[in-house]
Structure formats: structure tokens, C-alpha cells
Design a protein around this motif. Sequence first.
Motif, mmCIF file in Angstrom:
data_model
loop_
_atom_site.group_PDB
_atom_site.id
_atom_site.type_symbol
_atom_site.label_atom_id
_atom_site.label_comp_id
_atom_site.label_asym_id
_atom_site.label_seq_id
_atom_site.Cartn_x
_atom_site.Cartn_y
_atom_site.Cartn_z
ATOM 1 N N HIS A 175 -9.301 2.957 8.856
ATOM 2 C CA HIS A 175 -9.030 2.000 9.956
ATOM 3 C C HIS A 175 -8.062 2.765 10.996
ATOM 4 O O HIS A 175 -7.562 3.707 10.634
ATOM 5 N N HIS A 184 3.806 0.584 2.748
ATOM 6 C CA HIS A 184 3.863 -0.528 3.497
ATOM 7 C C HIS A 184 3.179 -1.596 3.097
ATOM 8 O O HIS A 184 2.268 -1.614 2.308
ATOM 9 N N HIS A 192 0.413 -4.425 3.358
ATOM 10 C CA HIS A 192 -0.942 -4.214 3.968
ATOM 11 C C HIS A 192 -1.478 -5.497 4.007
ATOM 12 O O HIS A 192 -2.831 -5.690 3.575
ATOM 13 N N HIS A 245 -7.189 6.436 10.050
ATOM 14 C CA HIS A 245 -6.272 6.723 8.928
ATOM 15 C C HIS A 245 -7.562 6.307 7.811
ATOM 16 O O HIS A 245 -8.161 5.329 7.789
ATOM 17 N N TRP A 253 4.625 7.463 2.685
ATOM 18 C CA TRP A 253 5.616 5.919 2.993
ATOM 19 C C TRP A 253 4.672 4.886 2.301
ATOM 20 O O TRP A 253 3.301 5.128 1.915
ATOM 21 N N HIS A 313 0.916 -1.074 -0.002
ATOM 22 C CA HIS A 313 -0.111 0.117 -0.136
ATOM 23 C C HIS A 313 0.679 1.231 0.055
ATOM 24 O O HIS A 313 1.825 1.274 0.701
ATOM 25 N N HIS A 369 -4.616 2.853 12.843
ATOM 26 C CA HIS A 369 -3.306 2.410 12.217
ATOM 27 C C HIS A 369 -2.776 1.867 13.345
ATOM 28 O O HIS A 369 -1.370 1.586 13.164
ATOM 29 N N PHE A 388 -10.297 1.945 2.280
ATOM 30 C CA PHE A 388 -10.090 1.455 3.326
ATOM 31 C C PHE A 388 -10.027 2.511 4.421
ATOM 32 O O PHE A 388 -9.410 3.620 4.245
ATOM 33 N N HIS A 414 0.808 4.498 1.387
ATOM 34 C CA HIS A 414 0.158 5.242 2.637
ATOM 35 C C HIS A 414 0.057 6.767 2.268
ATOM 36 O O HIS A 414 1.190 7.519 2.145
ATOM 37 N N HIS A 419 -7.754 5.826 3.362
ATOM 38 C CA HIS A 419 -7.069 5.720 2.161
ATOM 39 C C HIS A 419 -7.878 6.649 1.085
ATOM 40 O O HIS A 419 -8.882 6.650 1.194
HETATM 41 CU CU1 C2O Z 1 -0.713 2.962 6.310
HETATM 42 CU CU2 C2O Z 1 -4.409 1.181 5.684
HETATM 43 O O1 C2O Z 1 -2.417 2.087 5.800
#
Ligand code: C2O
Length: 577
Positions: A537, A138, A140, A478, A136, A93, A539, A535, A95, A480
Motif C-alpha cells: 500500500h 506501528h 495498523h 510499501h 519501526w 505491525h 504509506h 499487504f 514495519h 510487507h
Molecule cells: Cu508501515 Cu502496512 O505499514
Amino acid sequence: MFMSSQLALKNMGLILRFLGSLLVLDSILHCMVQAKVQYYDFVLKETNFTRLCSTKSMLTVNDSFPGPTIRVNKGDTVYVNVHNKGKYGVTIHWHGVKQPRNPWSDGPENVTQCPIPPNTSFTQEIIFSDEEGTLWWHAHSDWSRATVHGAIVILPAPWTTYPFPKPYGEQTLVLGEWFKGDVMAIIDEALATGGDPNTSDAFTINGQPGDLYDCSNGSTYRLLVNYGKTYLLRIINAVMNEEQFFGIANHKLTVVGMDGAYTKPIVTNYIMITPGQTMDVLVTANQSPSLYYIVSTPFADTTAPFDNTTTTAILQYQGKYTAPSSIPFPTLPSYNDKAAADNYTKLLRSLANKSHPVKVPVNITQRIFMTVSVNQLYCPNASCSGPDGNRLAASLNNISFQTPTIDVLQAYYGHLSKVFSNDFPKQPPYFFNFTGDVGNNTLYPSLGTKVLTVNYNDAVEIVYQGTNVGAAENHPMHLHGYSFYVVGLGSGNFNNITDPKSYNLVDPPLVNTIGVPKNGWATIRFIANNPGVWFMHCHLERHASWGMDTVLVVKNGSTRETSIRPPPKYMPPCSKT
Ligand code: C2O
Ligand code: CU
């Protein structure tokens, strides 16, 4: 006389039109210069790393921890070919990258795609738009992001520059978390028993734990500086489960950006940064040439277990001087200093000038009130390892998110039924004293894959209400596909008469992650102008794993340009389709 001035006017019109077309041409050329396309290869594979006197094999990108940096100019497009040479399915993902109309490459597992199976590749197209600063990337899927993450540096577009004097140098500082064990096994075990996952064994700065941990002081990260120069530090919190206080001994920090947008400068001795957030900070090397500790330590005002250790790096002046007998250490707030955390967060403001304007929605068309809770689920015969033999869970509006086996995006786009339902509630099932003695109110959430659907261009407001159910703490929420304005933050129960009076509609910060104060609330606003499946959620990874998630579906507008792009030719297959 009359005629000639008319002629003159006509000529003037022609000249203006000619100039106009030059300007159009100029901006087209400009766009062509800006629309740079870059290609990266990410090879995911198991690599041996040694920290804290022990060696383990862990999933990495291109054998590095943190992984490679993606460096672009504002508005570029990047194709990343992700090759999975690991043992299990993974997703990646980006971010904070909004990915206009392109949820296909966003990455959250079983939300926009199924995992990339081992020994296959998936090319993701990352479309940058108005982001500028630091973001960044990362993994997922499950907890793989602990070792699979890296920086995204977004420089100003060509011909433009920072809204502050160009720093002499810049450096990314990735705050991470080190588990001696296998992170995937840690979350698998926690989900199997229903108890708390093991806490980590160290925090890291650019992959190194630093001088306060065993077997670590030979490899402490050193940031070399020249006396009198100013440096831009791009700080990324890639930690799994703890917010962080960060500071540098004897040096002021000037925060100038956050989450890929500029802020009004904040001069401070420390920052509080939640998992998911990035902060761009200027530091001037204006102290006596020496060594100074750079320190990151948890903010965890909670009864839940957390890693209460401290990671350090060293700010090291170049040149000749006698090294100090002991390196100065900054004073940071203690781990439970909620006031220090909240006071810092409240300082954040958008830069809000002519070249970086803010457009805060005022006529709200979608109002959502969302409780954010840690809960429990019954276990037969009290056989789980959570409180009272229950299973730990978490929820938004008392719905604990159940990850589907087919991704929501595919189901939405292809009109597949029974994958998700459209009925995520716009308020909690009932109102109680959320932040006081909650009794047994909604200790037990319901389960579901419920998505929240809004129309294209809706002006959305979400009030996140933290609760005292289970264990209260700060939750970094967070979203998206968007950045949002944080128009208000407060403590206790949100009051819909008095609290909106305190909203900042002038220069609220524009972010993708906001820490909702413990037993408090945060109000965010954005225009739903990016159609897709996005999404949302907490974090903190354990909360996300327990169901503190939902999906925002933004419907298409009426034109092609306001609709989701068609899917790429290849998407990783879902094993259950
Ligand atoms: Cu850093 Cu759903 O993400
Ligand atoms: Cu949380």
C-alpha cells in the motif's frame, strides 16, 4: 615414498574433516549465541497528553509517545504480548521485519488478522532475519498509528560490527505528526463525507513540536553532543500524510543505511524521507560548540491540503560557551521542490560489498505494471464533500481496495470463499497518457478485494506508474514481508524499451518503501521467497484509507521450510466469523 604420501594425503583428509566438523560446530554455537529471544509487554491504553496548549486523551503503548523502543541484535526473535486496554480494536505491525513464513504476526487489520478486541491480549512473534539498522513498529488499524508507534533498533549480530567506524553515540529521532483532534474521529469523518481529512496541527521530533509552535519551546527535544564525536542518528518517518525534508544547521549528514539495510555513504545537507522509511545518518559534532536547529519540514508537491508547518529540535554541544543570540537554522528545500526530493532519492545505493552482497533478480518470471492513482467515486446527488460532490478514492491498477471483514490470511489458509478474489490485474485496464492530460480516464475506479498471487521463488518485477488522475503526487509504496531492490526511477510515462536500459542492477538500494516520483515511475524487483499474505500500500495514510492498497499472496513452495508456518493457537477473533 608413494605409500607414505598417500598416507599423508589420507591424514590430511582426516584433519580437514575434523576441522570441518569444528567449523560446523562453531557455526552451530554461533547460531545459538545469535538466536536470542526477548519478551516485551505492550499495554495499549488511553493517556492524556498536552501539546500546543491543549490536552487530549489518546491511545498509546506503555503511556509513551513515541512508544517504547524494541532493541535487538540481527537474527533475534521477540515475543510481544499486546494487551489492549483501549476502547476499540487495534492491531500492531512490525514495519520492515520480513517475518519469514510467519504472516500470522504481521498485523495489518483484516489482512493478516482481525483487530485485538478491548480487554484481550495477543502475543505476536517477531522473527528477525537479515534486517540490520533501523525499522519501526506501528498500529495498523484505521489511523491509530498516529499515536501508536515506536522504533526498532537492530544492532549487528554478536561478533560483527557496523560497516563504518563505531559511532561514539546513537539516538533515535522519530518524526511524528500531532493532531489536536482525535485521529480516529478525523478519518471516520472524512470517510463519512468523502472529503479530505483534516490536516495535522504540528509535526514532532521524538514527540515534541519544537520552538516554532505555540506552548512548545519549553519541551523542545535536545540532542546533546560532545565536540569532535560522531553520532548515529536513526531517523524514522512516522508521519501520517507528508513526506519530509530533514537537515541540521551547519552540519553535514552522512547517510549509511535505510530501511534496515546499509547504503553506500551519501554526504548531503538534507534528506527526503517518506512516511514508512527509516534512514541511518552519521553526524559529526565538528562545528563551534553552540546550539543548532535540527529541522523537519514537509515535502508535499501536490494540490491536496497538507500541514505546512515545521518541527524543530536542537543539536546542543555540551560544555561552556555563550549561547548564540539566534540559533542557526538549516536551509531546506521548499515544500514543493520535487527536483530536490527526486535528486536525493536517486543517490541511494546499496552498500554492495563482500559482507553485504546484493542479489538483484535478472530473469524475471512475474512482470507487473501497476498504476497508482487518486480517484473519485460518484455520490448520489453529488452529496459528498470531494470534488464535484464526489467521494475521494484511490487505487492500484484502477482497483480501489475494499477491506474485507474477515482477514485475507485466514480466508486464504482456511480456503474460505467470498472474502477475496484472486484476480488483481497485472496491468491497468487500459493505457493512456498517464502523466499528461488524463481527461476523464479512470477517474472512477472499480471496487474489489483483489489479491495478486505469485509462485514461491518467482522473480518479481513491479513497475509503479504514478498518474495525473485526481491529484498527482509522490506515493511512498510499501510492501510487507519483503525488502525489494529499486532498480529504476524516472519521470513521465514508463517506456518499456528505453527505461530498462537505465536500470541499476549492480548496487540498487534495498528498501521496504519507495517514493514513486510525482507523475513518474519506479521499478522494484525481489525474489518471492517468503510465502504468505502480504499487504502492499501507499504509506500516505489517507491514500491507504481510500483504497491505494492490494495484497500479495506468495504461494507455498514444495517443502515445509518453504511453506507458511501453521497458525498460532490463538488469533484475535473476527466479529463476522
Ligand atoms: Cu508501515 Cu502496512 O505499514
Ligand atoms: Cu499515495
